[in-house]
Design a protein around this motif. Structure first.
Motif, PDB file in Angstrom:
ATOM      1  N   SER A 299       0.825  -1.196   0.000  1.00  0.00           N
ATOM      2  CA  SER A 299       0.000   0.000   0.000  1.00  0.00           C
ATOM      3  C   SER A 299       0.866   1.255   0.000  1.00  0.00           C
ATOM      4  N   LEU A 300       0.295   2.355  -0.528  1.00  0.00           N
ATOM      5  CA  LEU A 300       1.004   3.629  -0.553  1.00  0.00           C
ATOM      6  C   LEU A 300       1.316   4.097   0.865  1.00  0.00           C
ATOM      7  N   ARG A 301       0.340   3.954   1.759  1.00  0.00           N
ATOM      8  CA  ARG A 301       0.554   4.373   3.149  1.00  0.00           C
ATOM      9  C   ARG A 301       1.692   3.586   3.789  1.00  0.00           C
ATOM     10  N   GLY A 302       1.739   2.290   3.495  1.00  0.00           N
ATOM     11  CA  GLY A 302       2.808   1.460   4.048  1.00  0.00           C
ATOM     12  C   GLY A 302       4.168   1.851   3.513  1.00  0.00           C
ATOM     13  N   ARG A 303       4.235   2.175   2.226  1.00  0.00           N
ATOM     14  CA  ARG A 303       5.511   2.588   1.647  1.00  0.00           C
ATOM     15  C   ARG A 303       5.956   3.950   2.187  1.00  0.00           C
ATOM     16  N   LEU A 304       4.994   4.870   2.366  1.00  0.00           N
ATOM     17  CA  LEU A 304       5.347   6.168   2.935  1.00  0.00           C
ATOM     18  C   LEU A 304       5.854   6.028   4.362  1.00  0.00           C
ATOM     19  N   ALA A 305       5.305   5.043   5.079  1.00  0.00           N
ATOM     20  CA  ALA A 305       5.731   4.830   6.463  1.00  0.00           C
ATOM     21  C   ALA A 305       7.180   4.370   6.547  1.00  0.00           C
ATOM     22  N   LEU A 306       7.699   3.810   5.446  1.00  0.00           N
ATOM     23  CA  LEU A 306       9.093   3.372   5.442  1.00  0.00           C
ATOM     24  C   LEU A 306      10.064   4.549   5.432  1.00  0.00           C
TER      25      LEU A 306
ATOM     26  N   MET B  11      24.879   0.586   1.551  1.00  0.00           N
ATOM     27  CA  MET B  11      24.172  -0.623   1.165  1.00  0.00           C
ATOM     28  C   MET B  11      25.051  -1.552   0.338  1.00  0.00           C
ATOM     29  N   ALA B  12      26.037  -0.992  -0.356  1.00  0.00           N
ATOM     30  CA  ALA B  12      26.959  -1.814  -1.146  1.00  0.00           C
ATOM     31  C   ALA B  12      27.968  -2.538  -0.270  1.00  0.00           C
ATOM     32  N   SER B  13      28.416  -1.897   0.794  1.00  0.00           N
ATOM     33  CA  SER B  13      29.515  -2.443   1.597  1.00  0.00           C
ATOM     34  C   SER B  13      29.085  -2.948   2.960  1.00  0.00           C
ATOM     35  N   GLY B  14      27.961  -2.445   3.476  1.00  0.00           N
ATOM     36  CA  GLY B  14      27.571  -2.789   4.839  1.00  0.00           C
ATOM     37  C   GLY B  14      28.404  -2.085   5.881  1.00  0.00           C
ATOM     38  N   GLN B  15      29.213  -1.133   5.459  1.00  0.00           N
ATOM     39  CA  GLN B  15      30.080  -0.415   6.367  1.00  0.00           C
ATOM     40  C   GLN B  15      29.630   1.027   6.552  1.00  0.00           C
TER      41      GLN B  15
ATOM     42  N   TYR C 170      24.281   6.705   8.428  1.00  0.00           N
ATOM     43  CA  TYR C 170      24.005   6.237   9.791  1.00  0.00           C
ATOM     44  C   TYR C 170      22.502   6.131  10.025  1.00  0.00           C
ATOM     45  N   TRP C 171      21.763   7.092   9.505  1.00  0.00           N
ATOM     46  CA  TRP C 171      20.309   7.057   9.656  1.00  0.00           C
ATOM     47  C   TRP C 171      19.710   5.932   8.803  1.00  0.00           C
TER      48      TRP C 171
ATOM     49  N   GLY D 133      17.566   0.179   9.163  1.00  0.00           N
ATOM     50  CA  GLY D 133      17.645  -1.234   8.815  1.00  0.00           C
ATOM     51  C   GLY D 133      17.636  -1.521   7.331  1.00  0.00           C
ATOM     52  N   TRP D 134      17.983  -0.537   6.499  1.00  0.00           N
ATOM     53  CA  TRP D 134      18.017  -0.745   5.053  1.00  0.00           C
ATOM     54  C   TRP D 134      19.375  -1.321   4.674  1.00  0.00           C
ATOM     55  N   ARG D 135      19.431  -2.645   4.508  1.00  0.00           N
ATOM     56  CA  ARG D 135      20.717  -3.293   4.256  1.00  0.00           C
ATOM     57  C   ARG D 135      20.744  -4.068   2.936  1.00  0.00           C
ATOM     58  N   ASP D 136      19.626  -4.630   2.507  1.00  0.00           N
ATOM     59  CA  ASP D 136      19.657  -5.477   1.324  1.00  0.00           C
ATOM     60  C   ASP D 136      19.249  -4.693   0.079  1.00  0.00           C
TER      61      ASP D 136
END
Length: 441
Positions: free
Chosen positions: A28-35, A89-93, A231-232, A237-240
């Motif tokens: 849903s749009l609301r769910g995506r905006l909440a991300l 996201m490319a390095s995880g660092q 850092y934010w 939790g955006w890693r993959d």
């Protein structure tokens, strides 16, 4: 995937994270905006009194004719921010750990730069916020209020985990954005010559005033906030790989809001200042603008302007404290050789290094407010801050073009062009700022 920073522990950790099934995105749009969230934090932290002064000063001289320069600045800052998020996201660092592979001296340079910025950042912004508040309530004492604002801002960063911090910053962003939109609408509704005001938006390049154009391009958005965006993103939790479009949308929302805010400020400045002979010179001139604005639009507009001015500075102060402490804690961790797979306990908001540096920036704000702001320190602060973006853009050009970076994260042609443009433009601005600093010493 080969880790762009060549730190084995972190590479294995990130590969393990990529091997797990990615969390499905909301439909849903609301769910995506909440991300979304880090972009709102960045917009709230980056749009400060300097953006208001620069855009109002430009409007006083040229109306809305330089909006194209502001748009270029927004696009360049977006490219930098998106690249910072993509690098994580490319390095995880963390960003400082990644920069170390581009040059072992970079974490040391960033530590020194941010340490100097932190010395004066709190005092400068809390004084500006106090100026807005004491203009609204003249009975309040300027210096004690500035100290109270600095300590309150540090307390917000200290007590809140990222989720709380993000909500607070989102409220700040929404409030100041709505305040400036209302003022812009009121300016258009009460304009004596609306067609003339709108006609000033025709793009033009002012003759013999290239510095103003460069200042507008470089002055939109932040510096430390861009470097801290990763850092934010990590806290979110955006890693993959599945979160890459979300991160891009998040940073696009950030700079869309930034551009709209500056657009509204430019509309207000054009209606109030263009052709009137009045100008804006520094934050004191910004506070003084409240009276003529009240005379033109009414007392409610005066209160709304000063309230927005206060929120703009307060949100930049809270967000800046958070960003500076992340960068300082991470630079210290990297210089000490703590592995990046152990980074989180060393740089999280609840960690001892983070809180120690928060105490440093808060104590510096109080001390410098008591002692005043010596001209040499202020000039040094401005010069040092100007060096961050060319260093960052140059490092991102190197790191995100390496063969070990997976294709979805690697720079495309557009990214390379924008990052190269950022390197040249912000490098020129840094040289100009350094010359002014040397001349002022």
């Amino acid at each position: 995937m080969v880790d762009v920073t060549a730190t084995p522990g972190s590479s294995l950790r990130h590969q393990a994270a990529e091997s797990t099934e990615p969390t499905p995105l909301p439909t849903s749009l609301r769910g995506r905006l909440a991300l979304l969230g880090p972009g709102l934090v960045l917009a709230a932290a980056s749009v400060g009194a300097g953006d208001m002064v620069t855009s109002l000063a430009g409007a006083a001289g040229y109306g809305m004719a330089l909006l194209w320069a502001i748009l270029i600045g927004v696009v360049l800052k977006f490219a930098l921010t998106e690249a910072v998020g993509r690098l994580y996201m490319a390095s995880g660092q963390t960003v400082i750990a990644s920069l170390r592979s581009a040059g072992r001296w970079l974490p040391v340079a960033f530590f020194v730069f941010v340490l100097v910025i932190g010395l004066l950042y709190g005092a400068a912004l809390s004084s500006v916020a106090s100026l807005a508040l004491t203009t609204l309530f003249p009975a309040l004492p300027l210096r004690p209020v500035a100290i109270g604002i600095a300590l309150a801002s540090a307390a917000i960063v200290y007590v809140g985990r990222y989720a709380v911090f993000e909500r607070v910053m989102s409220v700040f962003m929404l409030a100041k954005f709505l305040g400036m939109v209302v003022l812009a609408v009121a300016t258009l509704a009460t304009a004596d010559d609306l067609p003339g005001l709108l006609s000033s938006a025709r793009p033009r390049l002012p003759e013999g005033d290239l510095v103003t154009v460069l200042a507008l391009i470089g002055g939109v958005g932040g510096t430390a906030g861009i470097a801290s965006y990763s850092y934010w993103v990590r806290e979110k939790g955006w890693r993959d790989r599945s979160r890459l479009p979300v991160m891009r949308a998040d940073s696009a929302v950030s700079y869309t809001l930034t551009f709209l805010f500056v657009l509204c400020t430019t509309v207000v400045g054009t209606g109030l200042l263009h052709g009137s002979g009045r100008t804006i010179t520094g934050n004191e001139g910004l506070a003084a603008l409240a009276d003529p604005l009240g005379a033109d639009l009414g007392s409610v507009a005066r209160v709304l302007f000063l309230g927005t001015f206060f929120l703009v500075t307060l949100s930049a102060l809270v967000g800046g404290f958070n960003a500076l402490c992340y960068l300082l804690a991470d630079s210290l961790r990297t210089m000490r050789g703590v592995p990046d797979d152990a980074a989180e306990p060393h740089i999280a908001q609840y960690s001892r290094p983070f809180r120690a540096f928060l105490l440093y920036v808060a104590a510096a704000a109080v001390a410098v407010t008591f002692l005043g702001r010596p001209v040499r320190l202020v000039l040094t602060y401005a010069a040092v801050g100007s060096l961050i973006l060319p260093l960052l853009s140059g490092a991102l050009l190197v790191l995100l073009n390496r063969r070990g970076v997976q294709r979805p994260f690697r720079n495309k042609a557009a990214s390379n062009v924008l990052l190269a443009g950022s390197f040249v433009l912000f490098g020129v601005l840094a040289v100009v700022q350094l010359k002014e600093t040397i001349g002022g010493l």
